[in-house]
Enzyme design. Structure first.
Site, PDB file in Angstrom:
ATOM      1  N   GLU A 154     -47.128   8.164  33.827  1.00 49.52           N
ATOM      2  CA  GLU A 154     -46.055   9.137  34.065  1.00 49.52           C
ATOM      3  C   GLU A 154     -45.871   9.463  35.538  1.00 49.52           C
ATOM      4  O   GLU A 154     -44.821   9.972  35.936  1.00 49.52           O
ATOM      5  CB  GLU A 154     -46.322  10.424  33.271  1.00 49.52           C
ATOM      6  CG  GLU A 154     -46.214  10.216  31.780  1.00 49.52           C
ATOM      7  CD  GLU A 154     -46.344  11.513  30.976  1.00 49.52           C
ATOM      8  OE1 GLU A 154     -45.848  12.553  31.412  1.00 49.52           O
ATOM      9  OE2 GLU A 154     -46.968  11.455  29.907  1.00 49.52           O
ATOM     10  N   HIS A 171     -53.680  14.490  29.554  1.00 49.45           N
ATOM     11  CA  HIS A 171     -53.725  13.621  30.741  1.00 49.45           C
ATOM     12  C   HIS A 171     -55.163  13.416  31.208  1.00 49.45           C
ATOM     13  O   HIS A 171     -55.552  12.319  31.611  1.00 49.45           O
ATOM     14  CB  HIS A 171     -52.886  14.227  31.872  1.00 49.45           C
ATOM     15  CG  HIS A 171     -51.449  14.405  31.504  1.00 49.45           C
ATOM     16  ND1 HIS A 171     -50.583  13.344  31.336  1.00 49.45           N
ATOM     17  CD2 HIS A 171     -50.713  15.519  31.245  1.00 49.45           C
ATOM     18  CE1 HIS A 171     -49.393  13.804  30.987  1.00 49.45           C
ATOM     19  NE2 HIS A 171     -49.446  15.119  30.932  1.00 49.45           N
ATOM     20  N   GLU A 210     -49.695  20.172  38.108  1.00 51.62           N
ATOM     21  CA  GLU A 210     -50.347  19.457  37.005  1.00 51.62           C
ATOM     22  C   GLU A 210     -50.483  17.955  37.297  1.00 51.62           C
ATOM     23  O   GLU A 210     -49.468  17.268  37.468  1.00 51.62           O
ATOM     24  CB  GLU A 210     -49.480  19.638  35.748  1.00 51.62           C
ATOM     25  CG  GLU A 210     -50.002  18.967  34.508  1.00 51.62           C
ATOM     26  CD  GLU A 210     -49.035  19.098  33.319  1.00 51.62           C
ATOM     27  OE1 GLU A 210     -47.802  19.116  33.549  1.00 51.62           O
ATOM     28  OE2 GLU A 210     -49.516  19.171  32.177  1.00 51.62           O
ATOM     29  N   ASP A 239     -54.182  19.568  32.054  1.00 51.91           N
ATOM     30  CA  ASP A 239     -53.703  19.273  30.700  1.00 51.91           C
ATOM     31  C   ASP A 239     -54.696  18.287  30.075  1.00 51.91           C
ATOM     32  O   ASP A 239     -54.922  17.197  30.616  1.00 51.91           O
ATOM     33  CB  ASP A 239     -52.294  18.668  30.829  1.00 51.91           C
ATOM     34  CG  ASP A 239     -51.673  18.250  29.497  1.00 51.91           C
ATOM     35  OD1 ASP A 239     -52.413  17.789  28.618  1.00 51.91           O
ATOM     36  OD2 ASP A 239     -50.442  18.352  29.365  1.00 51.91           O
ATOM     37  N   THR A 240     -55.268  18.686  28.931  1.00 50.60           N
ATOM     38  CA  THR A 240     -56.340  17.875  28.342  1.00 50.60           C
ATOM     39  C   THR A 240     -55.864  16.482  27.899  1.00 50.60           C
ATOM     40  O   THR A 240     -56.659  15.548  27.859  1.00 50.60           O
ATOM     41  CB  THR A 240     -56.971  18.607  27.139  1.00 50.60           C
ATOM     42  OG1 THR A 240     -55.924  18.992  26.231  1.00 50.60           O
ATOM     43  CG2 THR A 240     -57.735  19.845  27.595  1.00 50.60           C
ATOM     44  N   GLU A 260     -49.461  22.336  24.168  1.00 43.94           N
ATOM     45  CA  GLU A 260     -48.292  21.498  24.466  1.00 43.94           C
ATOM     46  C   GLU A 260     -48.427  20.230  23.622  1.00 43.94           C
ATOM     47  O   GLU A 260     -49.241  19.363  23.946  1.00 43.94           O
ATOM     48  CB  GLU A 260     -48.223  21.143  25.951  1.00 43.94           C
ATOM     49  CG  GLU A 260     -46.962  20.358  26.266  1.00 43.94           C
ATOM     50  CD  GLU A 260     -46.952  19.817  27.679  1.00 43.94           C
ATOM     51  OE1 GLU A 260     -46.012  20.103  28.416  1.00 43.94           O
ATOM     52  OE2 GLU A 260     -47.886  19.072  28.043  1.00 43.94           O
TER      53      GLU A 260
END
Ligand code: LER
Ligand code: MN
Length: 281
Positions: free
Chosen positions: A153, A183, A147, A180-181, A241
């Site tokens: 991060e 990020h 990911e 992941d939408t 998430e």
């Protein structure tokens, strides 16, 4: 057909037997599966977790939690070995629980920022270490899905294109990409193109709003996201998430300092699921 899951970090800052009663609630909401964050592999009770999966009827995916002492690109060989041991332990757990996807930013520690961009040496360490992990995962029937995270991060992989580059360099059928939408909304110029260009490498998706709240409540370009997923005939997992301030350890790690969804965690789960299901059908 895509499947719909939810990451337990929404309700709990660790995973052990205390989290198992959540499975029934997740199933009652209508999810197909639950995503288990593996903090400490030694405290995952395989037997009890398998029983809870069976009685709830849920399938499972697993995700990594990597801190400073688990970092496959570290200069320190002991830290690299510790990351490999952790990833192998998580692959074993995934295999035993029946999760065929182990996802997350497997290449480095979350929050590790070094004030420069990645080096060729670090890239080589990632390719070498994760090739070994992909081979191990392949033997256990588990796919690793790596990911990209936003620039606050990690400095190592921020965009889908770089995750695909890593997957191409590793060139193993059990090494794929996880998008992941949340990020992506920070880093990608065009969510549709980023997903579409990931193509056959895409193995896992986290659906999360731009503020880490309920999918469908903010400004992520969901039209572009779902258009790309439909065009790819994506049939993997769409996992919600999202985080809430009540779960202090996660709130601290993800900088959640306000009540983003006034209805709280259960509303994120229920309404988030309605949203992603309606857009994926
Ligand atoms: C993990 O899936 C993720 O999105 C990270 O931002 C967690 O800190
Ligand atoms: Mn994520």
């Amino acid at each position: 057909m895509a499947k719909f899951g939810i990451n337990l970090l929404l309700w709990s800052g660790s995973f052990d037997n205390k989290s198992l009663p959540l499975f029934k609630k997740v199933a009652d909401f209508g999810f197909d599966g639950v995503e288990i964050p593996i903090f400490d592999p030694s405290i995952v009770d395989i037997k009890a977790t398998k029983e809870a999966l069976k009685s709830s009827g849920l399938e499972v995916t697993t995700c990594a939690i990597l801190g400073d002492d688990r970092d496959i690109i570290s200069d320190d060989p002991a830290i690299r070995e510790n990351a490999k041991k952790y990833i192998k332990d998580c692959i074993d757990i995934s295999h035993e629980l029946g999760s065929n996807i182990f996802c997350g930013p497997l290449y480095s520690a979350v929050g590790k920022l070094v004030g420069r961009s990645r080096t060729a040496e670090e890239w080589d360490r990632a390719v070498e270490g994760l090739s070994e992990m992909a081979k191990y995962a392949g033997e256990k029937g588990v796919t690793l899905a790596v990911e990209p995270l936003n620039r606050f991060e990690t400095y190592f992989i921020n965009i889908a294109q770089d995750a695909v580059k890593l997957a191409k360099d590793i060139n193993h059928p059990n090494f794929k990409v996880h998008l992941d939408t949340f990020h992506m909304n920070i880093e990608e110029k065009d969510l549709y193109k980023a997903i579409k260009n990931t193509g056959e490498y895409l193995a896992h998706v986290h659906t999360c709003e731009n503020d880490r709240g309920r999918p469908g409540s903010g400004n992520v370009n969901w039209d572009g996201v779902f258009k790309a997923l439909h065009e790819l005939n994506y049939n993997g997992w769409l996992v919600i998430e999202s985080f809430v301030p009540a779960i202090e350890a996660i709130a601290k790690a993800a900088a959640i300092w306000r009540e983003i969804e006034p209805g709280g965690a259960d509303v994120i789960a229920k309404e988030g699921l309605n949203f992603i299901k309606s857009r994926m059908q």
